[in-house]
Design a protein around this motif. Structure first.
Motif, PDB file in Angstrom:
ATOM      1  N   GLY A  59     -36.024  15.360 -54.413  1.00 22.35           N
ATOM      2  CA  GLY A  59     -35.005  15.259 -55.452  1.00 22.35           C
ATOM      3  C   GLY A  59     -33.666  14.806 -54.889  1.00 22.35           C
ATOM      4  N   PHE A  60     -33.296  15.341 -53.730  1.00 22.52           N
ATOM      5  CA  PHE A  60     -32.043  14.961 -53.090  1.00 22.52           C
ATOM      6  C   PHE A  60     -32.078  13.485 -52.701  1.00 22.52           C
ATOM      7  CE2 PHE A  60     -28.650  16.453 -49.931  1.00 22.52           C
ATOM      8  CZ  PHE A  60     -27.771  16.780 -50.949  1.00 22.52           C
ATOM      9  N   PHE A  61     -33.213  13.024 -52.193  1.00 18.56           N
ATOM     10  CA  PHE A  61     -33.367  11.626 -51.778  1.00 18.56           C
ATOM     11  C   PHE A  61     -33.272  10.686 -52.979  1.00 18.56           C
ATOM     12  CE2 PHE A  61     -36.214   7.968 -51.099  1.00 18.56           C
ATOM     13  CZ  PHE A  61     -35.637   7.415 -49.961  1.00 18.56           C
ATOM     14  N   ILE A  62     -34.019  10.963 -54.032  1.00 19.08           N
ATOM     15  CA  ILE A  62     -33.998  10.106 -55.221  1.00 19.08           C
ATOM     16  C   ILE A  62     -32.600  10.033 -55.812  1.00 19.08           C
ATOM     17  CG2 ILE A  62     -34.817   9.928 -57.599  1.00 19.08           C
ATOM     18  CD1 ILE A  62     -37.483  11.088 -56.660  1.00 19.08           C
ATOM     19  N   SER A  63     -31.954  11.180 -55.894  1.00 19.19           N
ATOM     20  CA  SER A  63     -30.604  11.231 -56.437  1.00 19.19           C
ATOM     21  C   SER A  63     -29.649  10.351 -55.640  1.00 19.19           C
ATOM     22  CB  SER A  63     -30.110  12.678 -56.440  1.00 19.19           C
ATOM     23  OG  SER A  63     -28.778  12.755 -56.884  1.00 19.19           O
ATOM     24  N   ALA A  64     -29.730  10.419 -54.320  1.00 20.29           N
ATOM     25  CA  ALA A  64     -28.826   9.654 -53.470  1.00 20.29           C
ATOM     26  C   ALA A  64     -29.100   8.158 -53.535  1.00 20.29           C
ATOM     27  CB  ALA A  64     -28.941  10.142 -52.028  1.00 20.29           C
ATOM     28  N   VAL A  65     -30.371   7.758 -53.583  1.00 20.86           N
ATOM     29  CA  VAL A  65     -30.730   6.339 -53.593  1.00 20.86           C
ATOM     30  C   VAL A  65     -30.134   5.632 -54.808  1.00 20.86           C
ATOM     31  CG1 VAL A  65     -32.637   4.710 -53.881  1.00 20.86           C
ATOM     32  CG2 VAL A  65     -32.815   6.553 -52.208  1.00 20.86           C
ATOM     33  N   PHE A  66     -30.368   6.169 -55.988  1.00 22.25           N
ATOM     34  CA  PHE A  66     -29.907   5.497 -57.201  1.00 22.25           C
ATOM     35  C   PHE A  66     -28.395   5.612 -57.373  1.00 22.25           C
ATOM     36  CE2 PHE A  66     -34.409   5.873 -58.045  1.00 22.25           C
ATOM     37  CZ  PHE A  66     -34.694   4.647 -58.639  1.00 22.25           C
ATOM     38  N   THR A  67     -27.819   6.716 -56.920  1.00 22.05           N
ATOM     39  CA  THR A  67     -26.366   6.844 -56.975  1.00 22.05           C
ATOM     40  C   THR A  67     -25.704   5.841 -56.041  1.00 22.05           C
ATOM     41  OG1 THR A  67     -26.561   9.198 -57.458  1.00 22.05           O
ATOM     42  CG2 THR A  67     -24.436   8.432 -56.677  1.00 22.05           C
ATOM     43  N   GLY A  68     -26.257   5.667 -54.835  1.00 24.03           N
ATOM     44  CA  GLY A  68     -25.707   4.698 -53.897  1.00 24.03           C
ATOM     45  C   GLY A  68     -25.758   3.277 -54.435  1.00 24.03           C
ATOM     46  N   MET A  69     -26.851   2.917 -55.086  1.00 26.59           N
ATOM     47  CA  MET A  69     -26.961   1.575 -55.659  1.00 26.59           C
ATOM     48  C   MET A  69     -25.987   1.390 -56.825  1.00 26.59           C
ATOM     49  SD  MET A  69     -31.111   1.112 -55.536  1.00 26.59           S
ATOM     50  CE  MET A  69     -31.082  -0.530 -56.247  1.00 26.59           C
ATOM     51  N   ALA A  70     -25.815   2.429 -57.638  1.00 25.71           N
ATOM     52  CA  ALA A  70     -24.860   2.347 -58.746  1.00 25.71           C
ATOM     53  C   ALA A  70     -23.439   2.152 -58.222  1.00 25.71           C
ATOM     54  CB  ALA A  70     -24.943   3.614 -59.601  1.00 25.71           C
ATOM     55  N   GLY A  71     -23.081   2.887 -57.161  1.00 21.02           N
ATOM     56  CA  GLY A  71     -21.761   2.725 -56.571  1.00 21.02           C
ATOM     57  C   GLY A  71     -21.552   1.334 -56.011  1.00 21.02           C
ATOM     58  N   ALA A  72     -22.591   0.757 -55.417  1.00 20.35           N
ATOM     59  CA  ALA A  72     -22.485  -0.586 -54.854  1.00 20.35           C
ATOM     60  C   ALA A  72     -22.245  -1.626 -55.944  1.00 20.35           C
ATOM     61  CB  ALA A  72     -23.755  -0.921 -54.076  1.00 20.35           C
ATOM     62  N   ILE A  73     -22.945  -1.500 -57.065  1.00 20.24           N
ATOM     63  CA  ILE A  73     -22.743  -2.452 -58.165  1.00 20.24           C
ATOM     64  C   ILE A  73     -21.312  -2.363 -58.691  1.00 20.24           C
ATOM     65  CG2 ILE A  73     -23.406  -2.962 -60.549  1.00 20.24           C
ATOM     66  CD1 ILE A  73     -26.268  -2.248 -59.797  1.00 20.24           C
ATOM     67  N   LEU A  74     -20.789  -1.145 -58.804  1.00 19.17           N
ATOM     68  CA  LEU A  74     -19.430  -0.982 -59.316  1.00 19.17           C
ATOM     69  C   LEU A  74     -18.400  -1.624 -58.391  1.00 19.17           C
ATOM     70  CD1 LEU A  74     -17.608   0.213 -61.502  1.00 19.17           C
ATOM     71  CD2 LEU A  74     -17.417   2.262 -60.095  1.00 19.17           C
ATOM     72  N   VAL A  75     -18.508  -1.404 -57.076  1.00 19.91           N
ATOM     73  CA  VAL A  75     -17.485  -1.936 -56.176  1.00 19.91           C
ATOM     74  C   VAL A  75     -17.547  -3.457 -56.101  1.00 19.91           C
ATOM     75  CG1 VAL A  75     -17.399   0.183 -54.814  1.00 19.91           C
ATOM     76  CG2 VAL A  75     -18.902  -1.666 -54.078  1.00 19.91           C
ATOM     77  N   PHE A  76     -18.721  -4.041 -56.222  1.00 19.75           N
ATOM     78  CA  PHE A  76     -18.793  -5.506 -56.233  1.00 19.75           C
ATOM     79  C   PHE A  76     -18.289  -6.065 -57.563  1.00 19.75           C
ATOM     80  CE2 PHE A  76     -21.051  -5.210 -52.330  1.00 19.75           C
ATOM     81  CZ  PHE A  76     -20.932  -6.464 -51.733  1.00 19.75           C
ATOM     82  N   HIS A  77     -18.375  -5.259 -58.602  1.00 19.94           N
ATOM     83  CA  HIS A  77     -17.811  -5.681 -59.880  1.00 19.94           C
ATOM     84  C   HIS A  77     -16.289  -5.735 -59.812  1.00 19.94           C
ATOM     85  CE1 HIS A  77     -16.656  -5.852 -64.032  1.00 19.94           C
ATOM     86  NE2 HIS A  77     -16.248  -4.598 -64.047  1.00 19.94           N
ATOM     87  N   VAL A  78     -15.663  -4.698 -59.227  1.00 17.30           N
ATOM     88  CA  VAL A  78     -14.201  -4.666 -59.139  1.00 17.30           C
ATOM     89  C   VAL A  78     -13.692  -5.455 -57.939  1.00 17.30           C
ATOM     90  CG1 VAL A  78     -14.068  -2.478 -60.351  1.00 17.30           C
ATOM     91  CG2 VAL A  78     -14.221  -2.478 -57.861  1.00 17.30           C
ATOM     92  N   ARG A  79     -14.610  -5.920 -57.075  1.00 15.24           N
ATOM     93  CA  ARG A  79     -14.320  -6.809 -55.932  1.00 15.24           C
ATOM     94  C   ARG A  79     -13.537  -6.137 -54.817  1.00 15.24           C
ATOM     95  NH1 ARG A  79     -14.576 -12.223 -57.416  1.00 15.24           N
ATOM     96  NH2 ARG A  79     -14.376 -12.626 -55.175  1.00 15.24           N
ATOM     97  N   ILE A  80     -13.536  -4.818 -54.756  1.00 17.87           N
ATOM     98  CA  ILE A  80     -12.853  -4.112 -53.665  1.00 17.87           C
ATOM     99  C   ILE A  80     -13.474  -2.738 -53.497  1.00 17.87           C
ATOM    100  CG2 ILE A  80     -11.087  -3.185 -55.229  1.00 17.87           C
ATOM    101  CD1 ILE A  80      -9.110  -3.255 -52.895  1.00 17.87           C
ATOM    102  N   ILE A  81     -13.492  -2.274 -52.246  1.00 22.03           N
ATOM    103  CA  ILE A  81     -13.897  -0.893 -51.978  1.00 22.03           C
ATOM    104  C   ILE A  81     -12.898  -0.295 -51.003  1.00 22.03           C
ATOM    105  CG2 ILE A  81     -15.480  -1.590 -50.103  1.00 22.03           C
ATOM    106  CD1 ILE A  81     -17.234   0.825 -50.922  1.00 22.03           C
ATOM    107  N   ASP A  82     -12.486   0.914 -51.268  1.00 20.11           N
ATOM    108  CA  ASP A  82     -11.565   1.644 -50.395  1.00 20.11           C
ATOM    109  C   ASP A  82     -11.928   3.126 -50.471  1.00 20.11           C
ATOM    110  OD1 ASP A  82     -10.317   2.803 -52.686  1.00 20.11           O
ATOM    111  OD2 ASP A  82      -9.057   1.036 -52.896  1.00 20.11           O
ATOM    112  N   PRO A  83     -11.252   3.982 -49.691  1.00 21.25           N
ATOM    113  CA  PRO A  83     -11.625   5.408 -49.688  1.00 21.25           C
ATOM    114  C   PRO A  83     -11.544   6.106 -51.039  1.00 21.25           C
ATOM    115  CG  PRO A  83     -10.320   4.895 -47.744  1.00 21.25           C
ATOM    116  CD  PRO A  83     -10.296   3.672 -48.597  1.00 21.25           C
ATOM    117  N   LEU A  84     -10.860   5.506 -52.002  1.00 23.72           N
ATOM    118  CA  LEU A  84     -10.780   6.130 -53.325  1.00 23.72           C
ATOM    119  C   LEU A  84     -12.131   6.159 -54.038  1.00 23.72           C
ATOM    120  CD1 LEU A  84      -7.375   4.771 -54.689  1.00 23.72           C
ATOM    121  CD2 LEU A  84      -7.896   7.037 -53.769  1.00 23.72           C
ATOM    122  N   ILE A  85     -13.118   5.441 -53.512  1.00 23.36           N
ATOM    123  CA  ILE A  85     -14.463   5.512 -54.088  1.00 23.36           C
ATOM    124  C   ILE A  85     -15.022   6.930 -53.955  1.00 23.36           C
ATOM    125  CG2 ILE A  85     -15.663   4.905 -51.948  1.00 23.36           C
ATOM    126  CD1 ILE A  85     -16.642   3.720 -55.480  1.00 23.36           C
TER     127      ILE A  85
END
Length: 311
Positions: free
Chosen positions: A203-229
């Motif tokens: 459960g911990f693994f599945i949760s992290a995998v899909f959350t990590g991919m969701a975060g990646a899509i968001l940061v590429f959408h806004v075109r920047i990533i910084d510690p505020l993520i």
């Protein structure tokens, strides 16, 4: 049929001439729903309050950004790799943390989230520190760059639909049923010869995998990533969606994720008071339905059945 109709409606929405702002809000709503459903695996099915969700959200985003910018990977390779990397980190953190009691588990996940923020802020050679990594390159799909809100709208929608299909199959599986049993009575599950640890790690693994991919899509959408993520705002938002939707409920969290993501945008008309209004609405919902939307519907259905039996 209703689900298919909703997907078709969302797919044609940009074709109706909606603004870039609406498309951008759609991207945020889609990735927030995925993150909330992912948290629902750990908190809803297993009953483990993990505050590391924001860490995996940011780890997936940073891993994808660094591999694309510094290593020259394709976004389409870096995206699942970022999710898998977040999942591997979850296993490393989860194995010792899950051996603790539930209260200690919460503290460990909170400390881990704080540490990831410090690493992102201070590891200058990799994360670029507080300034982050601006100007992330747009993904290229068959030679066409996805560099606008509409393109990312369809990317996030496709990701959401695929995730919903996988999660629906998972939430209705025997594995999910065993996870619910572990949450309700772990000693009884152990007495049946079932070791809860592999289920918790899964459960911990599945949760992290899909959350990590969701975060990646968001940061590429806004075109920047910084510690505020790693801002705790994200953890708070995902947790609210799970609580309002009803822990362990697939459709309840899906509906709450959509509603609670859109609500702050709809309340912008109230200016500075919009977050106050948002908080009051949230307080009212939790007071009326302490078990969440799904629990409220279940209670009403059971009450109706009891009335029918009496008659």
């Amino acid at each position: 049929m209703a689900a298919a109709g909703a997907v078709v409606l969302l797919a044609v929405l940009p074709l109706l001439g909606v603004s870039n702002y609406v498309a951008g809000v759609g991207v945020t709503v889609f990735v927030f729903i995925v993150a909330a459903l992912s948290l629902n695996v750990v908190y809803g099915l297993l009953g483990l309050l993990s505050l590391a969700h924001t860490a995996f959200w940011g780890i997936g985003g940073y891993f994808t950004a660094v591999t694309v910018v510094d290593l020259g990977w394709s976004f389409w390779l870096a995206l699942p790799a970022g999710g898998l990397f977040a999942g591997l980190v979850a296993l490393v953190i989860g194995y010792p943390a899950l051996r603790l009691n539930r209260h200690s588990f919460v503290v460990v996940t909170l400390v881990f989230s704080l540490l990831t923020f410090l690493v992102a802020r201070d590891w200058m050679s990799v994360t670029r520190g507080p300034m982050g990594m601006p100007g992330l390159p747009p993904p290229v799909f068959f030679g066409v760059p996805i560099d606008g809100p509409t393109g990312f709208y369809y990317l996030a929608l496709a990701f959401l639909v695929a995730t919903l299909a996988l999660f629906y199959a998972f939430f209705t599986s025997r594995i999910a049923a065993t996870m619910r049993a572990i949450s309700q009575n772990e000693p009884l599950v152990r007495s049946q010869g079932i070791n809860p640890t592999p289920y918790k790690l899964l459960g911990f693994f599945i949760s992290a995998v899909f959350t990590g991919m969701a975060g990646a899509i968001l940061v590429f959408h806004v075109r920047i990533i910084d510690p505020l993520i790693f801002d705790f705002f994200y953890m708070q938002a995902f947790l609210i969606m799970v609580i309002v939707g009803g822990r362990g409920s697939f459709w309840g969290v899906l509906a709450a994720g959509a509603a609670m993501s859109l609500l702050p945008e709809l309340l912008r008309v109230s200016g500075d008071l919009r977050m106050v209004v948002y908080g009051l609405i949230l307080l009212a919902v939790v007071s009326v339905a302490p078990a969440g939307f799904a629990g409220w519907l279940r209670e009403r259905r059971n009450r109706r059945l009891r009335l029918e039996l009496r008659q």
